[in-house]
Write a protein that holds these residues in place. Structure first.
Motif, short mmCIF file in Angstrom:
data_model
loop_
_atom_site.label_atom_id
_atom_site.label_comp_id
_atom_site.label_asym_id
_atom_site.label_seq_id
_atom_site.Cartn_x
_atom_site.Cartn_y
_atom_site.Cartn_z
N ASN A 123 11.57 138.93 21.35
CA ASN A 123 11.43 140.32 21.74
C ASN A 123 11.42 141.20 20.49
O ASN A 123 10.75 140.88 19.52
N SER A 124 12.17 142.24 20.45
CA SER A 124 12.18 143.18 19.33
C SER A 124 13.35 144.12 19.52
O SER A 124 13.83 144.32 20.64
N GLY A 125 13.79 144.72 18.42
CA GLY A 125 14.77 145.78 18.55
C GLY A 125 14.25 146.90 19.45
O GLY A 125 15.03 147.58 20.12
N ALA A 126 12.93 147.04 19.50
CA ALA A 126 12.31 148.05 20.36
C ALA A 126 12.44 147.70 21.83
O ALA A 126 12.20 148.55 22.69
N GLY A 127 12.83 146.46 22.12
CA GLY A 127 13.08 146.07 23.50
C GLY A 127 14.44 146.52 24.00
O GLY A 127 14.76 146.37 25.18
N LEU A 128 15.25 147.09 23.10
CA LEU A 128 16.57 147.59 23.45
C LEU A 128 16.67 149.10 23.26
O LEU A 128 17.42 149.77 23.97
N HIS B 207 10.71 146.29 26.54
CA HIS B 207 11.74 146.48 27.57
C HIS B 207 11.37 145.65 28.81
O HIS B 207 12.24 145.06 29.45
N GLY B 208 10.09 145.64 29.15
CA GLY B 208 9.64 144.82 30.28
C GLY B 208 9.86 143.35 30.03
O GLY B 208 10.20 142.59 30.95
N LEU B 209 9.67 142.91 28.78
CA LEU B 209 9.88 141.51 28.45
C LEU B 209 11.34 141.12 28.63
O LEU B 209 11.64 139.99 29.06
N LYS B 210 12.25 142.03 28.30
CA LYS B 210 13.67 141.77 28.54
C LYS B 210 13.93 141.59 30.03
O LYS B 210 14.66 140.68 30.45
N ALA B 211 13.34 142.47 30.85
CA ALA B 211 13.51 142.36 32.30
C ALA B 211 12.95 141.05 32.82
O ALA B 211 13.55 140.39 33.69
N ASP C 122 15.45 138.31 31.88
CA ASP C 122 16.68 138.38 32.67
C ASP C 122 16.46 137.87 34.10
O ASP C 122 17.29 137.14 34.65
N SER C 123 15.34 138.25 34.70
CA SER C 123 15.04 137.78 36.06
C SER C 123 14.77 136.29 36.07
O SER C 123 15.27 135.55 36.93
N LEU C 124 13.95 135.83 35.11
CA LEU C 124 13.60 134.42 35.05
C LEU C 124 14.84 133.55 34.87
O LEU C 124 14.95 132.48 35.47
N ARG C 125 15.77 134.03 34.06
CA ARG C 125 17.00 133.26 33.80
C ARG C 125 17.76 132.99 35.10
O ARG C 125 18.24 131.88 35.34
N SER D 220 16.14 132.43 26.81
CA SER D 220 16.74 133.18 25.70
C SER D 220 15.84 134.34 25.29
O SER D 220 14.61 134.21 25.27
N SER D 221 16.46 135.46 24.95
CA SER D 221 15.76 136.59 24.35
C SER D 221 16.31 136.81 22.94
O SER D 221 17.52 136.95 22.77
#
Length: 231
Positions: A130-135, A149-153, A156-159, A170-171
């Motif tokens: 991901n990236s710091g921009a994902g937070l 941010h969408g990649l984090k979501a 999290d859902s996939l996990r 893992s992210s």
């Protein structure tokens, strides 16, 4: 032999990781956007193989993979590909949004979906670089940050969804890293680029390898990495 599929393996963090895994004897499959790029990757990374599929066109990934022999075993998928185009919201045309969302989010989601059956067999791992921009999102970063941010979501859902199948997700959130993408960012920001100020791609690769190599009784869920002395 452990088998990994990498996106973005031809540059930056992905390239550092590909070389690390090949050097220790793992099998590495690199996703290439087209046949020409696939030939380049095979020449550059001795021992690697390729699959052809363009993350920028997620709706064609299923068709592309259906024309190729998929691996019978897959221990991990590492999503290291990404694109960035900066600019204020007032200046960002839909095409800029569409491209970043496709490569950074929808493409990884679709590729993961298509590979889940083989990942389930080996109870494998999925790593999203991901990236710091994902937070945290900052001015000028709206489209890129939204995709991350969408990649984090997605992660999290996939996990949660795939835990019953033994898949670990893992992210990794690197700060500014000395890659060709960072050079492009600096060009867009109009700033001078100094690689010594940023994380070496090898350091991020070390973190990803750690996530891949954890025993089955544990997995790394989220980890941020920042340059030493970063603000």
């Amino acid at each position: 032999m452990t088998v990994h599929l990498l996106t973005g393996g031809g540059s930056g963090i992905g390239a550092a990781l590909a070389r690390r895994l090949l050097a220790r004897g793992d099998e590495v499959i690199l996703l290439a956007r087209d046949a020409g790029r696939a030939r380049q990757l095979v020449e550059e990374f001795e021992g690697a193989s390729t699959l052809v599929g363009d993350l920028a066109v997620p709706g064609r990934l299923s068709w592309a993979l259906s024309k190729q022999a998929l691996p019978e075993r897959l221990d991990s998928v590492v999503h290291a590909a990404g694109v960035v185009d900066l600019g204020p919201v007032v200046d960002l045309a839909p095409a800029v949004w569409d491209h970043q969302l496709a490569v950074n989010l929808t493409g990884p989601a679709e590729l993961t979906r298509l590979l889940l059956p083989v990942l389930r067999v080996s109870r494998g791992r999925v790593v999203f670089v991901n990236s710091g921009a994902g937070l945290n999102a900052h001015a000028g970063w709206s489209a890129y940050a939204a995709s991350k941010h969408g990649l984090k979501a997605l992660a999290d859902s996939l996990r949660q969804e795939e835990a019953e199948h033994g898949i670990k997700v893992s992210s990794i959130y690197p700060g500014r890293t000395a890659t060709p993408m960072q050079i492009r960012v600096h060009q867009q920001e109009g700033r001078e680029y100094d690689a010594s100020r940023f994380i070496d791609p090898e350091s991020v690769a070390t973190t990803i390898v750690t996530a891949l190599d954890l025993p089955d009784d544990a997995h790394l869920t989220d980890l941020s990495i920042r340059p030493t002395g970063a603000r």
